[in-house]
Write a protein that holds these residues in place. Structure first.
Motif, PDB file in Angstrom:
ATOM      1  N   THR A  14      30.343  26.342 -17.772  1.00  0.00           N
ATOM      2  CA  THR A  14      29.551  25.590 -18.744  1.00  0.00           C
ATOM      3  C   THR A  14      28.423  24.811 -18.070  1.00  0.00           C
ATOM      4  O   THR A  14      27.362  24.612 -18.662  1.00  0.00           O
ATOM      5  CB  THR A  14      30.428  24.626 -19.552  1.00  0.00           C
ATOM      6  OG1 THR A  14      31.145  23.779 -18.647  1.00  0.00           O
ATOM      7  CG2 THR A  14      31.405  25.376 -20.439  1.00  0.00           C
ATOM      8  N   TYR A  70      23.722  21.529 -27.247  1.00  0.00           N
ATOM      9  CA  TYR A  70      25.110  21.965 -27.438  1.00  0.00           C
ATOM     10  C   TYR A  70      25.721  22.370 -26.097  1.00  0.00           C
ATOM     11  O   TYR A  70      26.846  21.968 -25.769  1.00  0.00           O
ATOM     12  CB  TYR A  70      25.145  23.126 -28.444  1.00  0.00           C
ATOM     13  CG  TYR A  70      26.489  23.783 -28.573  1.00  0.00           C
ATOM     14  CD1 TYR A  70      27.504  23.193 -29.324  1.00  0.00           C
ATOM     15  CD2 TYR A  70      26.750  24.994 -27.941  1.00  0.00           C
ATOM     16  CE1 TYR A  70      28.748  23.799 -29.436  1.00  0.00           C
ATOM     17  CE2 TYR A  70      27.987  25.601 -28.054  1.00  0.00           C
ATOM     18  CZ  TYR A  70      28.982  24.999 -28.796  1.00  0.00           C
ATOM     19  OH  TYR A  70      30.210  25.600 -28.904  1.00  0.00           O
ATOM     20  N   LEU A  71      24.997  23.149 -25.329  1.00  0.00           N
ATOM     21  CA  LEU A  71      25.499  23.592 -24.025  1.00  0.00           C
ATOM     22  C   LEU A  71      25.647  22.417 -23.062  1.00  0.00           C
ATOM     23  O   LEU A  71      26.588  22.378 -22.254  1.00  0.00           O
ATOM     24  CB  LEU A  71      24.574  24.659 -23.435  1.00  0.00           C
ATOM     25  CG  LEU A  71      24.571  25.996 -24.177  1.00  0.00           C
ATOM     26  CD1 LEU A  71      23.478  26.900 -23.639  1.00  0.00           C
ATOM     27  CD2 LEU A  71      25.933  26.662 -24.102  1.00  0.00           C
ATOM     28  N   HIS A  73      26.391  19.296 -23.923  1.00  0.00           N
ATOM     29  CA  HIS A  73      27.617  18.593 -24.338  1.00  0.00           C
ATOM     30  C   HIS A  73      28.868  19.347 -23.891  1.00  0.00           C
ATOM     31  O   HIS A  73      29.837  18.739 -23.444  1.00  0.00           O
ATOM     32  CB  HIS A  73      27.626  18.356 -25.852  1.00  0.00           C
ATOM     33  CG  HIS A  73      26.789  17.206 -26.270  1.00  0.00           C
ATOM     34  ND1 HIS A  73      27.261  15.919 -26.322  1.00  0.00           N
ATOM     35  CD2 HIS A  73      25.487  17.126 -26.630  1.00  0.00           C
ATOM     36  CE1 HIS A  73      26.299  15.106 -26.704  1.00  0.00           C
ATOM     37  NE2 HIS A  73      25.211  15.806 -26.889  1.00  0.00           N
ATOM     38  N   ASN A  74      28.847  20.672 -24.013  1.00  0.00           N
ATOM     39  CA  ASN A  74      29.979  21.475 -23.539  1.00  0.00           C
ATOM     40  C   ASN A  74      30.166  21.321 -22.035  1.00  0.00           C
ATOM     41  O   ASN A  74      31.300  21.236 -21.550  1.00  0.00           O
ATOM     42  CB  ASN A  74      29.785  22.953 -23.870  1.00  0.00           C
ATOM     43  CG  ASN A  74      30.102  23.271 -25.310  1.00  0.00           C
ATOM     44  OD1 ASN A  74      30.609  22.434 -26.054  1.00  0.00           O
ATOM     45  ND2 ASN A  74      29.797  24.488 -25.714  1.00  0.00           N
TER      46      ASN A  74
END
Length: 194
Positions: A14, A70-71, A73-74
Motif C-alpha cells: 500500500t 484513498y491510497l 489513507h490505505n
C-alpha cells in the motif's frame, strides 16, 4: 535506536501504491495539458469544444486526486504509529494544518473557477487577469501548499511517520511540477498579450 527503516514499513504494498499515485498525478496532468496546448487532443475528443475538453480533464484530475487520497489513507492504515505523535500539540497542529490546507485549496478553487483550477489556460481559456486576492496574496501556489498541508495533517493526526515521508515526497513532486508549470503558464499568457 530508532531509524527510518523502523518507522516506515517498506514491505507494505500500500505504501508503494500511494507513492506511485503521488508521482503519477502531476506527471499525468502536465503531460495531458501540454498535449492539449500543442495538439488540442482533448478539444478534438470533445467535438471541438475546448470548455468541454477542460471539464473532462477536470473530472479526470479530480477523480485521480480522490484515488490518490484513498491510497494514501490505505497506506497509512498499514503503517506503524509512533508515540511522539500522541502529544496534544501534535494533534492540535494536525487540526490547524488540516483547516489551513483545506481553506487554501477550496478558496483557490473558488477564486479560479473550474477552468482556472483545471488547466483551462492550456485549452486557450484564459483568465482576464491574474488572480491576486486571497489566497494568492498569501502564497504563490495555494493549491499545492494547501494539499501538502492536508497530507501532513493526516500523517500527524494518525501518528504515522510513513505519512510524513510521503508528505515530503508530495512537496518535492509539487516543487518539480512547478518548474514545468510556471514558465509554461507564463509563456501562454505572454502569447496572449502579443
Amino acid at each position: 535506536m530508532t531509524t527510518i527503516s523502523t518507522l516506515v514499513d517498506y514491505t507494505q504494498p500500500t505504501f508503494y501504491f500511494a507513492l506511485a499515485h503521488i508521482l503519477f498525478n502531476p506527471i499525468f496532468w502536465n503531460t495531458v495539458a501540454r498535449a492539449e496546448y500543442n495538439k488540442k487532443v482533448l478539444t478534438k475528443l470533445a467535438g471541438g469544444n475546448a470548455k468541454y475538453g477542460c471539464y473532462g480533464l477536470a473530472v479526470t484530475i479530480f477523480t485521480l486526486g480522490l484515488t490518490r487520497d484513498y491510497l494514501y489513507h490505505n497506506a497509512l492504515a498499514a503503517q506503524p504509529s509512533h508515540p511522539f505523535f500522541d502529544q496534544e500539540i501534535v494533534q492540535i497542529s494536525a487540526g490547524l494544518l488540516f483547516i489551513t490546507g483545506n481553506v487554501l485549496v477550496l478558496s483557490s478553487m473558488w477564486a479560479l473557477g473550474v477552468t482556472g483550477t483545471y488547466l483551462g489556460d492550456y485549452f486557450g481559456i484564459l483568465m482576464k487577469e491574474r488572480v491576486t486576492g486571497f489566497p494568492f496574496n498569501v502564497c504563490d501556489n495555494p493549491m499545492y501548499v494547501g494539499s501538502t498541508c492536508t497530507f501532513l495533517a493526516t500523517a500527524l493526526w494518525y501518528g504515522k511517520p510513513a505519512g510524513v515521508l510521503l508528505t515530503a515526497i508530495v512537496y518535492l513532486v509539487y516543487k518539480v511540477a512547478l518548474t514545468f508549470e510556471e514558465p509554461f503558464t507564463a509563456k501562454i499568457y505572454a502569447n496572449k498579450k502579443n
